[in-house]
Scaffold this active site. Sequence first.
Site, PDB file in Angstrom:
ATOM      1  N   GLY A   1      13.474 -18.674   4.104  1.00 51.73           N
ATOM      2  CA  GLY A   1      14.089 -19.969   3.814  1.00 51.73           C
ATOM      3  C   GLY A   1      13.117 -21.090   3.542  1.00 51.73           C
TER       4      GLY A   1
ATOM      5  N   ALA B   1      18.258 -18.634  -1.945  1.00 56.54           N
ATOM      6  CA  ALA B   1      17.935 -18.488  -0.519  1.00 56.54           C
ATOM      7  C   ALA B   1      17.009 -17.289  -0.392  1.00 56.54           C
ATOM      8  CB  ALA B   1      19.203 -18.267   0.300  1.00 56.54           C
ATOM      9  N   CYS B   2      16.112 -17.360   0.562  1.00 56.00           N
ATOM     10  CA  CYS B   2      15.234 -16.220   0.835  1.00 56.00           C
ATOM     11  C   CYS B   2      15.213 -15.995   2.344  1.00 56.00           C
ATOM     12  CB  CYS B   2      13.835 -16.435   0.269  1.00 56.00           C
ATOM     13  SG  CYS B   2      12.862 -17.693   1.108  1.00 56.00           S
ATOM     14  N   PRO B   3      14.781 -14.812   2.775  1.00 57.18           N
ATOM     15  CA  PRO B   3      14.823 -14.505   4.209  1.00 57.18           C
ATOM     16  C   PRO B   3      14.129 -15.535   5.100  1.00 57.18           C
ATOM     17  CG  PRO B   3      14.423 -12.515   2.970  1.00 57.18           C
ATOM     18  CD  PRO B   3      14.359 -13.663   1.987  1.00 57.18           C
TER      19      PRO B   3
END
Length: 107
Positions: free
Chosen positions: A13, A9-11
């Site tokens: 998304g 997951a990344c900030p």
Amino acid sequence: MTSIVAVTACPSGVAHTYMAAEAIESAAKAKGWTCTVETQGSIGIENELSPGVIADADIVILTKDIDIKNSERFEGKTIVRIGVSDAVKRAAAVMDKIEKHLAATVA
């Protein structure tokens, strides 16, 4: 055979979530390991890890840039937390470290 599960997951998304998933899968498969990756992107959870797949995993990789949803599923497992950029750029090196750790725990 070593089994890996991962959640990426990344900030934002979007791109990095999926790039990290692909890099982790490729690096694990290059070692001859099985690897299943769940993504938590802007459209929600995809390829959700089943309890059986989690139970069979030797190692859990979680990206640490934002909170992973339902991370309590991994209690009692060996967890490796990496940045999403490390997953994208250094997945092979991460797998090398995991391999050394696993060899040390077996010896």
